[in-house]
Write a protein that holds these residues in place. Structure first.
Motif, PDB file in Angstrom:
ATOM      1  N   VAL A 163       8.435   5.717  -1.523  1.00  0.00           N
ATOM      2  CA  VAL A 163       8.928   6.879  -2.267  1.00  0.00           C
ATOM      3  C   VAL A 163       8.954   6.508  -3.746  1.00  0.00           C
ATOM      4  O   VAL A 163       9.397   5.418  -4.108  1.00  0.00           O
ATOM      5  CB  VAL A 163      10.351   7.281  -1.814  1.00  0.00           C
ATOM      6  N   ALA A 164       8.455   7.420  -4.577  1.00  0.00           N
ATOM      7  CA  ALA A 164       8.485   7.210  -6.024  1.00  0.00           C
ATOM      8  C   ALA A 164       8.968   8.476  -6.700  1.00  0.00           C
ATOM      9  O   ALA A 164       8.578   9.579  -6.327  1.00  0.00           O
ATOM     10  CB  ALA A 164       7.086   6.848  -6.535  1.00  0.00           C
ATOM     11  N   VAL A 165       9.824   8.307  -7.700  1.00  0.00           N
ATOM     12  CA  VAL A 165      10.301   9.429  -8.503  1.00  0.00           C
ATOM     13  C   VAL A 165      10.026   9.111  -9.968  1.00  0.00           C
ATOM     14  O   VAL A 165      10.422   8.050 -10.467  1.00  0.00           O
ATOM     15  CB  VAL A 165      11.808   9.694  -8.299  1.00  0.00           C
ATOM     16  N   PHE A 166       9.318  10.016 -10.625  1.00  0.00           N
ATOM     17  CA  PHE A 166       9.099   9.946 -12.067  1.00  0.00           C
ATOM     18  C   PHE A 166      10.028  10.969 -12.698  1.00  0.00           C
ATOM     19  O   PHE A 166      10.069  12.125 -12.270  1.00  0.00           O
ATOM     20  CB  PHE A 166       7.644  10.286 -12.412  1.00  0.00           C
ATOM     21  N   ALA A 167      10.771  10.541 -13.698  1.00  0.00           N
ATOM     22  CA  ALA A 167      11.749  11.403 -14.355  1.00  0.00           C
ATOM     23  C   ALA A 167      11.311  11.682 -15.789  1.00  0.00           C
ATOM     24  O   ALA A 167      10.520  10.930 -16.360  1.00  0.00           O
ATOM     25  CB  ALA A 167      13.125  10.737 -14.345  1.00  0.00           C
ATOM     26  N   PRO A 168      11.842  12.759 -16.378  1.00  0.00           N
ATOM     27  CA  PRO A 168      11.540  13.017 -17.792  1.00  0.00           C
ATOM     28  C   PRO A 168      11.889  11.785 -18.633  1.00  0.00           C
ATOM     29  O   PRO A 168      12.851  11.074 -18.346  1.00  0.00           O
ATOM     30  CB  PRO A 168      12.462  14.198 -18.134  1.00  0.00           C
ATOM     31  N   GLY A 169      11.079  11.548 -19.641  1.00  0.00           N
ATOM     32  CA  GLY A 169      11.310  10.376 -20.486  1.00  0.00           C
ATOM     33  C   GLY A 169      10.591   9.133 -19.998  1.00  0.00           C
ATOM     34  O   GLY A 169      10.773   8.054 -20.536  1.00  0.00           O
ATOM     35  N   GLY A 170       9.802   9.279 -18.934  1.00  0.00           N
ATOM     36  CA  GLY A 170       8.999   8.161 -18.451  1.00  0.00           C
ATOM     37  C   GLY A 170       9.713   7.182 -17.536  1.00  0.00           C
ATOM     38  O   GLY A 170       9.176   6.130 -17.197  1.00  0.00           O
ATOM     39  N   LEU A 228       0.824  -1.207   0.000  1.00  0.00           N
ATOM     40  CA  LEU A 228       0.000   0.000   0.000  1.00  0.00           C
ATOM     41  C   LEU A 228       0.861   1.261   0.000  1.00  0.00           C
ATOM     42  O   LEU A 228       0.610   2.189  -0.769  1.00  0.00           O
ATOM     43  CB  LEU A 228      -0.948   0.000   1.203  1.00  0.00           C
ATOM     44  N   ALA A 229       1.874   1.298   0.856  1.00  0.00           N
ATOM     45  CA  ALA A 229       2.742   2.483   0.931  1.00  0.00           C
ATOM     46  C   ALA A 229       3.400   2.758  -0.418  1.00  0.00           C
ATOM     47  O   ALA A 229       3.454   3.907  -0.878  1.00  0.00           O
ATOM     48  CB  ALA A 229       3.795   2.306   2.020  1.00  0.00           C
ATOM     49  N   LEU A 230       3.867   1.713  -1.088  1.00  0.00           N
ATOM     50  CA  LEU A 230       4.493   1.888  -2.404  1.00  0.00           C
ATOM     51  C   LEU A 230       3.476   2.302  -3.464  1.00  0.00           C
ATOM     52  O   LEU A 230       3.742   3.187  -4.272  1.00  0.00           O
ATOM     53  CB  LEU A 230       5.187   0.601  -2.840  1.00  0.00           C
ATOM     54  N   ARG A 231       2.314   1.667  -3.446  1.00  0.00           N
ATOM     55  CA  ARG A 231       1.293   2.002  -4.449  1.00  0.00           C
ATOM     56  C   ARG A 231       0.845   3.448  -4.315  1.00  0.00           C
ATOM     57  O   ARG A 231       0.686   4.168  -5.310  1.00  0.00           O
ATOM     58  CB  ARG A 231       0.075   1.081  -4.316  1.00  0.00           C
ATOM     59  N   LEU A 232       0.652   3.913  -3.084  1.00  0.00           N
ATOM     60  CA  LEU A 232       0.197   5.288  -2.885  1.00  0.00           C
ATOM     61  C   LEU A 232       1.261   6.297  -3.302  1.00  0.00           C
ATOM     62  O   LEU A 232       0.951   7.313  -3.930  1.00  0.00           O
ATOM     63  CB  LEU A 232      -0.226   5.507  -1.434  1.00  0.00           C
ATOM     64  N   ALA A 233       2.513   6.023  -2.965  1.00  0.00           N
ATOM     65  CA  ALA A 233       3.599   6.933  -3.373  1.00  0.00           C
ATOM     66  C   ALA A 233       3.669   7.017  -4.893  1.00  0.00           C
ATOM     67  O   ALA A 233       3.743   8.110  -5.466  1.00  0.00           O
ATOM     68  CB  ALA A 233       4.931   6.449  -2.801  1.00  0.00           C
ATOM     69  N   LYS A 234       3.613   5.866  -5.542  1.00  0.00           N
ATOM     70  CA  LYS A 234       3.699   5.831  -7.001  1.00  0.00           C
ATOM     71  C   LYS A 234       2.463   6.472  -7.626  1.00  0.00           C
ATOM     72  O   LYS A 234       2.567   7.220  -8.604  1.00  0.00           O
ATOM     73  CB  LYS A 234       3.859   4.389  -7.477  1.00  0.00           C
ATOM     74  N   ALA A 237      11.404   5.237 -10.585  1.00  0.00           N
ATOM     75  CA  ALA A 237      12.120   4.448  -9.583  1.00  0.00           C
ATOM     76  C   ALA A 237      11.356   4.553  -8.263  1.00  0.00           C
ATOM     77  O   ALA A 237      10.805   5.612  -7.945  1.00  0.00           O
ATOM     78  CB  ALA A 237      13.554   4.955  -9.422  1.00  0.00           C
ATOM     79  N   THR A 238      11.331   3.448  -7.520  1.00  0.00           N
ATOM     80  CA  THR A 238      10.625   3.436  -6.230  1.00  0.00           C
ATOM     81  C   THR A 238      11.493   2.778  -5.169  1.00  0.00           C
ATOM     82  O   THR A 238      12.376   1.975  -5.477  1.00  0.00           O
ATOM     83  CB  THR A 238       9.287   2.670  -6.321  1.00  0.00           C
ATOM     84  N   ARG A 239      11.214   3.120  -3.934  1.00  0.00           N
ATOM     85  CA  ARG A 239      11.871   2.495  -2.775  1.00  0.00           C
ATOM     86  C   ARG A 239      10.884   2.455  -1.635  1.00  0.00           C
ATOM     87  O   ARG A 239      10.006   3.317  -1.523  1.00  0.00           O
ATOM     88  CB  ARG A 239      13.067   3.312  -2.291  1.00  0.00           C
ATOM     89  N   LEU A 240      11.051   1.483  -0.785  1.00  0.00           N
ATOM     90  CA  LEU A 240      10.259   1.385   0.436  1.00  0.00           C
ATOM     91  C   LEU A 240      11.207   1.425   1.618  1.00  0.00           C
ATOM     92  O   LEU A 240      12.178   0.666   1.664  1.00  0.00           O
ATOM     93  CB  LEU A 240       9.446   0.086   0.472  1.00  0.00           C
TER      94      LEU A 240
END
Length: 191
Positions: A108-115, A46-52, A118-121
């Motif tokens: 934690v989720a980071v979306f970068a330019p170009g699609g 859940l924590a990962l899904r919500l961050a993403k 990366a995620t971490r828990l």
């Protein structure tokens, strides 16, 4: 020209933590998503899904930006302790945590330019001392339980309740700085 950094969160604590390490987002744009856990969804998932999910909503509007999303929750076993709605819920949560161990999970989720994504828990294990009625009453009266998963903020009064902590202190506050900076720089973000 460097790509902007957008924080997909309304949390003032996340903004403060980033500022502590010299990271100042170019914009703050909270994302409103359904945070209801799925039928068999574990607290970790859940924590990962919500961050993403939060980061994805904002990244869809700003594909040229780095978008940082995070979500923090408190779990006792598979039971998730959200933000208490009132004093009664806050008292029940703190009574449950009194004298026992629990986990704080921050996705934690980071979306970068170009699609690129990366995620971490981050998982931090904590134990609270057994709270006396007087301590519980004082804590409830302080209103430090408001707007906090599990009914407490470790960097405030509740820090005095922690007898053991294994993991990231900043993740319990709301954002694991080591992991977050690693995700950002790994995807090419530069301050």
């Amino acid at each position: 020209m460097k790509a902007p950094l957008i924080l997909a969160s309304a949390s003032p604590r996340r903004l403060q933590l980033l500022a502590q390490v010299g990271v100042v987002p170019d914009a703050v744009e909270p994302a409103d998503i359904d945070e209801t856990p799925g039928k068999d969804e574990t607290p970790r998932l859940l924590a990962l899904r919500l961050a993403k999910g939060k980061a994805a909503v904002v990244a869809a509007r700003h594909p040229e930006a780095f978008v940082l999303g995070a979500d923090t929750l408190v779990a006792v076993g598979r039971r998730i302790l959200n933000k208490p709605a009132d004093e009664t819920e806050a008292r029940a949560m703190l009574s449950l945590l009194s004298g026992r161990s629990h986990r704080v999970l921050t996705g934690v989720a980071v979306f970068a330019p170009g699609g690129r994504v990366a995620t971490r828990l981050s998982e931090t294990r904590l134990k609270f001392k057994r709270l006396t009625d007087q301590e519980l009453d004082g804590f409830i009266a302080s209103e430090d339980w408001r707007d906090a998963a599990g009914g407490y903020k470790i960097h405030m009064r509740a820090g005095a309740f922690v007898t053991d902590l294994s993991g990231s202190f900043t993740a319990v506050v709301g954002l694991p700085l080591y992991e977050t900076l690693g995700l950002l720089t790994g995807l090419g973000w530069r301050a």
